[in-house]
Design an enzyme around this catalytic site. Sequence first.
Site, short mmCIF file in Angstrom:
data_model
loop_
_atom_site.label_atom_id
_atom_site.label_comp_id
_atom_site.label_asym_id
_atom_site.label_seq_id
_atom_site.Cartn_x
_atom_site.Cartn_y
_atom_site.Cartn_z
N GLU A 127 -54.84 27.05 -22.78
CA GLU A 127 -54.04 27.74 -21.76
C GLU A 127 -52.68 27.06 -21.80
OE1 GLU A 127 -52.12 28.51 -18.85
OE2 GLU A 127 -53.59 27.76 -17.40
N CYS A 131 -47.27 26.87 -15.05
CA CYS A 131 -47.05 27.70 -16.25
C CYS A 131 -46.92 29.16 -15.85
CB CYS A 131 -48.14 27.47 -17.28
SG CYS A 131 -49.74 27.95 -16.72
C1 UN1 Z 1 -50.63 26.43 -14.61
O1 UN1 Z 1 -49.50 26.30 -14.13
O2 UN1 Z 1 -51.00 25.68 -15.53
O3 UN1 Z 1 -51.51 31.13 -10.76
C2 UN1 Z 1 -51.61 27.41 -14.14
C3 UN1 Z 1 -51.19 29.95 -10.57
C4 UN1 Z 1 -52.22 28.88 -10.76
C5 UN1 Z 1 -52.41 28.61 -12.21
C6 UN1 Z 1 -51.22 28.04 -12.85
N1 UN1 Z 1 -53.48 29.27 -10.17
O4 UN1 Z 1 -50.07 29.64 -10.24
#
Ligand code: UN1
Length: 506
Positions: free
Chosen positions: A265, A299
């Site tokens: 991811e 992310c």
């Molecule tokens: C990440 O930033 O690695 O939707 C994942 C979201 C979080 C996941 C982010 N539940 O902002």
Amino acid sequence: IPLPVDLFGAERRNSAGVDLADRTTLGETVSSLRGFVSLCEQKDDLAQSHKGTKEEAKKAVGAAAAAFPAWAGRSIEDRCAIVERLADLLEAHRDELMAICVSEAFKTIPDALGEVREAVDFCRYYARAARDGLQPVELPGPTGERNVLRYAGRGVWATIAPWNFPLAIFLGQTVAALVTGNTVVAKPAPQTPRIAARAVALAHQAGVPSDALILLPGGPEVGAALTADPRIAGVAFTGSTATARKIARSLLEDDTRPIVPLIAETGGINAMIVDSTALPEQVVADVVTSAFRSAGQRCSALRLLLLQEEIAETTIAMLKGAMDTLRLGDPGDPATDVGPVIDQAAYDKLMAYRARATVLKTLDAPAEGLFVPPTLIRLARIEDLTAEWFGPILHVVTWPSGKLAETIRSVNAKGYGLTMGLHSRIARAAEETEALAEVGNLYVNRSMIGAVVGSQPFGGEGLSGTGPKAGGPNYLHRFVVERAVSVDTTSAGGNATLLSLDEGGI
Ligand code: UN1
């Protein structure tokens, strides 16, 4: 233009049904946190003082491999009950865990609360998913044969976690591997070993055997030693695209090694498209939340705001006003909206980039600390944004009427595909975006962060990751092998069932 809204109140609800940003309920938590924060700062525990070595990586994999048969042999129900006990323990230790998130990862209080709740949600969701989805399945087949599909753990998984969700993603990946019957060597990010050490201690307390889950703190060399070990049966990784590529290469390097799964991811250059029918106040609130909450260190965060020409200048004016209401400061203060970024390297990189950009709006930062002020940067074209800037930096580009499809294609062309947002009141625009956007998570008329476990499975395509989506119904299946067992029930002397012999008879 100041807005009469609580800008960060927009993140959706999760398990406890309480708004994550509800500051009125935080008073009690904060006063108990203060004590914990100073305690955490003094505590020089194992994870902090200790950096793993390559030899320790080898040892850890060996121990986890030896623990695999016994853990894999436990019933699904046993493993689910342990993971649910872990969820209870996380809830019971909420304030302590929040305090470590604040002091170690500089999470704001609402973010730290969201972090603990998301970790709890992952545990409960994966336990339920394993109980419902991983029981042996009787399959229909040719007359006279009994066909069963069974799921089994693969062996030792390496889980490699990011600093931006040092509890939720660290545990989400780890618990998914454990509940499916694997043993785990878990490597937290070098910036956040303490919260990981607490999480692992609680998992052991909940009943995970100490060799079935081994904490291995350390930097990239330790991660590399782990993924290069031929006894590793799978890797779950969250972090940069560049690191995911290195891991993929290392898993394939040795010709004699089995080909094992990598769940990655990774990053994104996430865009929100706003057309002239969108509700301006909602747009501005969702943009500020998506781009600046968590200091932009998600992310999923918004990096590229695409405004239809007619509304661009008014939206930018409102956005500037809304940015003025953001409070930068001590993440342990419940009034703070934006805390510091994670470390000096991140600070230097973001500040150097900002210094050479066309800045439309920024804020003053506190004199001390690693504060990158929320910043709005104008770009001429979508193509001009070529990298993921992992901080509170938002780029704005305009697009002409009648060019929605072209705009989406230009975003797709970047090759990332994590989140995208659309703000519009036209059904056809939503349908067109849904059909064209090559992203894992599309958000219409809401913010682009805060995916809720179980309801909004999260994860991207292309340069953003491999899938399957975390917190979704297919995630656990990547952690298991499938075994189809077919028994001819007609040939053995015409008996419909196998004879029951005790082992001594064989
Ligand atoms: C990440 O930033 O690695 O939707 C994942 C979201 C979080 C996941 C982010 N539940 O902002």
